[in-house]
Design a protein around this motif. Structure first.
Motif, PDB file in Angstrom:
ATOM      1  N   PHE A   1       0.818  -1.214   0.000  1.00 21.72           N
ATOM      2  CA  PHE A   1       0.000   0.000   0.000  1.00 21.72           C
ATOM      3  C   PHE A   1       0.856   1.269   0.000  1.00 21.72           C
ATOM      4  CE2 PHE A   1      -2.319  -3.247   2.534  1.00 21.72           C
ATOM      5  CZ  PHE A   1      -3.300  -3.547   1.587  1.00 21.72           C
ATOM      6  N   ALA A   2       2.166   1.122  -0.134  1.00 11.75           N
ATOM      7  CA  ALA A   2       3.057   2.274   0.002  1.00 11.75           C
ATOM      8  C   ALA A   2       2.854   3.291  -1.113  1.00 11.75           C
ATOM      9  CB  ALA A   2       4.509   1.810   0.045  1.00 11.75           C
ATOM     10  N   ASP A   3       2.677   2.830  -2.359  1.00 12.45           N
ATOM     11  CA  ASP A   3       2.523   3.784  -3.463  1.00 12.45           C
ATOM     12  C   ASP A   3       1.289   4.653  -3.274  1.00 12.45           C
ATOM     13  OD1 ASP A   3       4.790   2.851  -4.679  1.00 12.45           O
ATOM     14  OD2 ASP A   3       3.735   1.456  -6.011  1.00 12.45           O
ATOM     15  N   ASP A   4       0.128   4.003  -2.970  1.00 13.07           N
ATOM     16  CA  ASP A   4      -1.096   4.781  -2.768  1.00 13.07           C
ATOM     17  C   ASP A   4      -0.965   5.725  -1.575  1.00 13.07           C
ATOM     18  OD1 ASP A   4      -2.127   3.405  -4.886  1.00 13.07           O
ATOM     19  OD2 ASP A   4      -3.412   2.076  -3.700  1.00 13.07           O
ATOM     20  N   ALA A   5      -0.408   5.230  -0.462  1.00  9.20           N
ATOM     21  CA  ALA A   5      -0.272   6.061   0.731  1.00  9.20           C
ATOM     22  C   ALA A   5       0.651   7.244   0.480  1.00  9.20           C
ATOM     23  CB  ALA A   5       0.245   5.225   1.902  1.00  9.20           C
ATOM     24  N   GLU A   6       1.742   7.029  -0.231  1.00  7.53           N
ATOM     25  CA  GLU A   6       2.677   8.120  -0.514  1.00  7.53           C
ATOM     26  C   GLU A   6       2.027   9.166  -1.409  1.00  7.53           C
ATOM     27  OE1 GLU A   6       7.215   8.782  -2.264  1.00  7.53           O
ATOM     28  OE2 GLU A   6       6.350   6.763  -2.164  1.00  7.53           O
ATOM     29  N   LEU A   7       1.250   8.715  -2.402  1.00  4.07           N
ATOM     30  CA  LEU A   7       0.586   9.654  -3.292  1.00  4.07           C
ATOM     31  C   LEU A   7      -0.442  10.493  -2.539  1.00  4.07           C
ATOM     32  CD1 LEU A   7       0.262  10.631  -6.194  1.00  4.07           C
ATOM     33  CD2 LEU A   7      -1.431   8.805  -6.566  1.00  4.07           C
TER      34      LEU A   7
ATOM     35  N   GLU B   1      -0.618  14.657  -1.677  1.00  2.00           N
ATOM     36  CA  GLU B   1      -1.774  15.466  -2.049  1.00  2.00           C
ATOM     37  C   GLU B   1      -2.344  16.212  -0.846  1.00  2.00           C
ATOM     38  OE1 GLU B   1      -4.552  17.325  -4.268  1.00  2.00           O
ATOM     39  OE2 GLU B   1      -2.924  16.053  -5.039  1.00  2.00           O
ATOM     40  N   LEU B   2      -2.567  15.483   0.279  1.00  2.00           N
ATOM     41  CA  LEU B   2      -3.165  16.128   1.450  1.00  2.00           C
ATOM     42  C   LEU B   2      -2.245  17.184   2.052  1.00  2.00           C
ATOM     43  CD1 LEU B   2      -4.885  13.102   3.251  1.00  2.00           C
ATOM     44  CD2 LEU B   2      -5.901  14.792   1.704  1.00  2.00           C
ATOM     45  N   LEU B   3      -0.955  16.858   2.185  1.00  2.00           N
ATOM     46  CA  LEU B   3      -0.019  17.836   2.750  1.00  2.00           C
ATOM     47  C   LEU B   3       0.149  19.032   1.830  1.00  2.00           C
ATOM     48  CD1 LEU B   3       2.787  15.577   4.276  1.00  2.00           C
ATOM     49  CD2 LEU B   3       1.071  16.910   5.499  1.00  2.00           C
TER      50      LEU B   3
ATOM     51  N   ASN C   1      -2.086  20.343  -0.093  1.00  2.00           N
ATOM     52  CA  ASN C   1      -3.238  21.227   0.087  1.00  2.00           C
ATOM     53  C   ASN C   1      -3.092  22.083   1.339  1.00  2.00           C
ATOM     54  OD1 ASN C   1      -4.607  20.462  -2.217  1.00  2.00           O
ATOM     55  ND2 ASN C   1      -5.720  18.791  -1.210  1.00  2.00           N
ATOM     56  N   VAL C   2      -2.649  21.459   2.434  1.00  2.00           N
ATOM     57  CA  VAL C   2      -2.495  22.210   3.681  1.00  2.00           C
ATOM     58  C   VAL C   2      -1.450  23.305   3.531  1.00  2.00           C
ATOM     59  CG1 VAL C   2      -1.741  22.057   6.079  1.00  2.00           C
ATOM     60  CG2 VAL C   2      -3.265  20.308   5.136  1.00  2.00           C
ATOM     61  N   LEU C   3      -0.290  22.948   3.013  1.00  2.00           N
ATOM     62  CA  LEU C   3       0.801  23.917   2.914  1.00  2.00           C
ATOM     63  C   LEU C   3       0.483  25.023   1.925  1.00  2.00           C
ATOM     64  CD1 LEU C   3       3.870  21.484   2.974  1.00  2.00           C
ATOM     65  CD2 LEU C   3       2.794  22.686   4.877  1.00  2.00           C
ATOM     66  N   LEU C   4      -0.359  24.719   0.935  1.00  2.28           N
ATOM     67  CA  LEU C   4      -0.682  25.708  -0.089  1.00  2.28           C
ATOM     68  C   LEU C   4      -1.827  26.626   0.330  1.00  2.28           C
ATOM     69  CD1 LEU C   4      -0.103  26.703  -2.979  1.00  2.28           C
ATOM     70  CD2 LEU C   4      -1.799  25.038  -3.800  1.00  2.28           C
ATOM     71  N   HIS C   5      -2.832  26.068   1.017  1.00  5.86           N
ATOM     72  CA  HIS C   5      -4.066  26.817   1.245  1.00  5.86           C
ATOM     73  C   HIS C   5      -4.267  27.266   2.692  1.00  5.86           C
ATOM     74  CE1 HIS C   5      -5.293  25.967  -2.826  1.00  5.86           C
ATOM     75  NE2 HIS C   5      -5.185  24.653  -2.628  1.00  5.86           N
ATOM     76  N   THR C   6      -3.353  26.925   3.631  1.00  2.00           N
ATOM     77  CA  THR C   6      -3.495  27.379   5.014  1.00  2.00           C
ATOM     78  C   THR C   6      -2.266  28.176   5.419  1.00  2.00           C
ATOM     79  OG1 THR C   6      -2.456  25.456   6.074  1.00  2.00           O
ATOM     80  CG2 THR C   6      -4.787  25.261   5.496  1.00  2.00           C
ATOM     81  N   GLU C   7      -2.295  28.737   6.618  1.00  2.00           N
ATOM     82  CA  GLU C   7      -1.205  29.599   7.079  1.00  2.00           C
ATOM     83  C   GLU C   7      -0.288  28.912   8.084  1.00  2.00           C
ATOM     84  OE1 GLU C   7      -2.883  33.124   8.637  1.00  2.00           O
ATOM     85  OE2 GLU C   7      -3.605  33.874   6.709  1.00  2.00           O
TER      86      GLU C   7
ATOM     87  N   ARG D   1      -8.194  18.177  -8.041  1.00  4.97           N
ATOM     88  CA  ARG D   1      -8.414  16.742  -8.198  1.00  4.97           C
ATOM     89  C   ARG D   1      -8.114  15.960  -6.927  1.00  4.97           C
ATOM     90  NH1 ARG D   1      -6.124  18.483 -13.030  1.00  4.97           N
ATOM     91  NH2 ARG D   1      -7.429  18.109 -14.870  1.00  4.97           N
ATOM     92  N   GLY D   2      -7.873  16.661  -5.799  1.00  8.02           N
ATOM     93  CA  GLY D   2      -7.489  15.981  -4.572  1.00  8.02           C
ATOM     94  C   GLY D   2      -8.544  15.031  -4.058  1.00  8.02           C
ATOM     95  N   LEU D   3      -9.805  15.486  -3.967  1.00  9.42           N
ATOM     96  CA  LEU D   3     -10.864  14.629  -3.452  1.00  9.42           C
ATOM     97  C   LEU D   3     -11.184  13.504  -4.430  1.00  9.42           C
ATOM     98  CD1 LEU D   3     -13.271  17.222  -1.780  1.00  9.42           C
ATOM     99  CD2 LEU D   3     -11.329  15.974  -0.826  1.00  9.42           C
TER     100      LEU D   3
END
Length: 698
Positions: free
Chosen positions: A589-595, A599-601, A603-609, A651-653
């Motif tokens: 499951f490493a490939d899916d988890a890494e992808l 994506e989630l991180l 979004n956080v680093l881009l859209h939050t402070e 396309r994150g969700l």
């Protein structure tokens, strides 16, 4: 001939020379004979009728070494083209004594420079040589005594504490500086003589006498009680006078000893014994030297004792101002350390505190009041109590510092203070920190990396109220399980002549290389920076670690904090996820988890402070699967979008829907957490329900 001199009353040149044991010689080098007058033969201890005019006969009493030396002097003069030579000879006499003989000669050469004749005088120089040797020996002894005093004074001038004094006397070269082979040093304490230093071969046999009642049974104690020095050139005689010394005398390999009282400003401090292996007569000069050394040691001890007493008073005062105990905290561990500068009564105003707060939170603070004196310590005590009270009332960190600044400004003092204060929720890992002109904290991450979060700061306490600028902006930090917060005063990182940034970098390196546990890390920093702490400033150190949360072997768990300003944080987090799943034997499951992690991180680093907390864990029941959660400080929930073909985001969700069994969003404190589960497809389950998708999944 003597009678003729006496009757005539006239003494000729030859007679005058003979009366002063001075004679002459004439050496024919070509013939190999030497003519010596009667006075000269008398100097060499030869009778005229026994002399055969041969040079060897003249010097036959010289020992081989002395004769070789004389031959060398003559040959060097002859072959070197010199016109003269001189030498002092030690000539043995028939009665077993020795006579110093001085030879002074002139070399006569022909027109070609060849030496053919030597004429000169010989004289008895015993008296002047003996006097010269005595003067030289006397000067040598005096120089040695001067060197002993100078070396001892120089070594003791750097001694500050009693331990420093004993180290100077017993450390490398200590006995040599004193000109002795052994030393015992004792101080009078509560009616006992406490031996604080023993140095020298075989003196270990006196270990059992280190603390002994002050009576006249032993020579050193007797010296202390009487105030009179004792010089002994014979150990057997000493044992006869002091029978209590008998069990130790045979094992003490010394032949002489000097027992000296240590008196400074009419106060009997103790006694010092100097031991010697060689026979020692203790002349007047030697006794004066020993007494002079005792006076030097006594003065150094008096200064050191006074310093130690003042330091004990100062550290006691400082300790009374600091918290007596640190409360235990649930969900974490706290360690504190305090080190006073070595400056006598000049205590500082550094402090730390741990404050229990409502809602299972804890407040931690380190600070420093301006100055190094008892006034600074007194102000520190009042300020610490006031700040603790404001924090205990449940105020926000910015309000706590504003009120503390106002309190300090209203005191009758011109002192100001710096500090860093943080409220920590160990359940969620949320840290709300403020600082007032002080160093910010360090955070040690679970992988050993050390971060230096940027805390916006306000003016120092007291100064802020004076300028009516009591703004202390809060900075939000996050501690994931296993991470550590390190706070300190500037004495830990500042050194005279060095850049403070270098000190902070050294501290960060030490924190990174230290053990993870709070107490062990505090000890590690104490050992690493002991020399710096022993310098000219106080140090307060506080280490708070959030309890690690590794899960269980069946259901392991890791946490990782990704700082928004760390460009490498995203790639490191992806690598951590892949490595953890491989270690947990879930590498499929490493490939899916890494992808999904990226994506989630992203979004956080881009859209939050702020940064994000990544949690990766294994859910063992009913089927092993991976749960991945990313927590941030934003209250805005993700929205499903329909990106066009040319869109670069949105396309994150859709990715979560495609790769995760389930996903959702949960409120966490002031922010939220987006989570998902990755595992075997639903078709592989036996009798399991189909997974749910979207924020409503749980």
């Amino acid at each position: 001939m003597t009678d003729n001199w006496a009757h005539s009353g006239e003494i000729g040149p030859t007679e005058r020379l003979a009366m002063n044991r001075t004679g002459s010689f004439d050496w024919d080098l070509d013939a190999g004979t030497i003519d010596v007058d009667e006075a000269g033969l008398l100097v060499f201890g030869l009778a005229p009728e026994a002399f055969d005019s041969r040079p060897d006969t003249l010097v036959h009493r010289l020992d081989a070494a002395e004769r070789a030396r004389l031959d060398g002097v003559i040959q060097e003069a002859l072959t070197g083209g010199h016109s003269s030579y001189a030498a002092h000879l030690r000539l043995p006499l028939e009665d077993g004594s020795a006579q110093w003989t001085h030879v002074q000669a002139r070399i006569l050469r022909d027109g070609d420079g060849r030496a053919h004749r030597i004429v000169g005088i010989v004289r008895d120089a015993t008296s002047e040589m003996t006097h010269s040797a005595f003067v030289m020996e006397l000067e040598k002894r005096r120089q040695r005594q001067t060197d002993i005093v100078e070396r001892t004074t120089r070594a003791l001038s750097r001694a500050v504490t009693v331990d420093d004094v004993t180290a100077a006397l017993t450390g490398p070269g200590g006995l040599a500086r004193l000109g002795a082979d052994g030393l015992a040093l004792g101080l009078v304490e509560n009616g006992s003589l406490n031996i604080i230093a023993l140095s020298g071969d075989s003196l270990d046999v006196l270990e059992r006498l280190r603390v002994r009642r002050l009576d006249r049974g032993m020579p050193l104690a007797d010296t202390v009680l009487s105030g009179r020095p004792l010089f002994s050139s014979s150990f057997p005689d000493l044992v006869q006078d002091y029978p209590a010394l008998a069990p130790y005398a045979e094992r003490l390999r010394f032949r002489a000893a000097a027992y000296l009282p240590l008196v400074a400003q009419a106060r009997m401090l103790g006694g010092m014994a100097l031991f010697y292996r060689a026979p020692t007569a203790f002349t007047a000069d030697e006794r004066n030297l020993a007494l002079g050394l005792a006076a030097i040691v006594a003065q150094s001890l008096q200064r050191a004792i006074l310093f130690d007493e003042e330091r004990e008073l100062a550290t006691g005062l400082q300790a009374a101002m600091l918290p007596r105990r640190i409360p235990a905290v649930e969900g974490g561990e706290i360690a504190v350390r305090y080190h006073s500068a070595w400056s006598g009564r000049q205590v500082g105003g550094d402090w730390y505190d741990v404050i229990p707060l409502p809602k299972s939170r804890v407040g931690v603070v380190v600070g420093d009041v301006q100055g190094h004196d008892t006034h600074a310590a007194a102000i520190m005590g009042q300020l610490r109590i006031a700040l603790r009270a404001y924090a205990g009332e449940g105020h926000a960190p910015s309000t706590v510092l504003a009120r503390a600044s106002r309190f300090l400004a209203e005191l009758d003092t011109e002192r100001f203070a710096t500090c860093t204060y943080a409220q920590v929720d160990l359940d969620t890992g949320t840290v709300r920190a403020v600082r007032a002109g002080h160093l910010g904290p360090l955070i040690r991450h679970t992988d050993g990396r050390v971060g230096l979060p940027k805390l916006r700061g306000g003016l120092p306490l007291g100064v802020a109220s004076f300028f009516e600028d009591e703004e202390f902006p809060e900075t939000r930090l996050d501690l994931v399980p296993g991470e550590t917060l390190v706070m300190c005063t500037d004495g830990l990182v500042e050194e005279p002549g060095a850049d403070i940034e270098d000190g902070i970098a050294a501290l960060a390196e030490a924190v990174s290389g230290g053990p993870p546990e709070a107490q062990a890390l505090a000890d590690h920093l104490s050992e690493r920076f002991w020399e710096r702490w022993g310098a000219g400033d106080d140090v307060a150190l506080l280490v708070l670690r959030r309890s690690p949360d590794p899960g269980t072997p069946r259901a392991p768990r890791i946490h990782q904090y990704i700082h928004q300003a760390d460009p490498q944080g995203l790639s490191e987090a992806r690598a951590v996820v892949r490595r953890a799943l491989r270690d947990w034997e879930m590498g499929t499951f490493a490939d899916d988890a890494e992808l999904i992690t990226g994506e989630l991180l992203g979004n956080v680093l881009l859209h939050t402070e702020g940064g994000a907390v990544l949690t990766l864990e294994v859910l063992p029941e009913p089927t092993r699967r991976v749960r991945l959660s990313v927590q941030d400080r934003s209250s805005a929930w993700p929205r499903r979008r329909t990106p066009g073909e040319a869109a670069t985001s949105g396309r994150g969700l859709l990715l979560l829907d495609a790769l995760a069994l389930r996903w959702g969003v949960e409120p966490r404190g002031e922010g939220k957490a987006v989570w998902c589960e990755i595992g075997p497809s639903p078709s592989s389950r036996q009798g399991g329900a189909a997974p749910g998708h979207g924020p409503g999944g749980s």
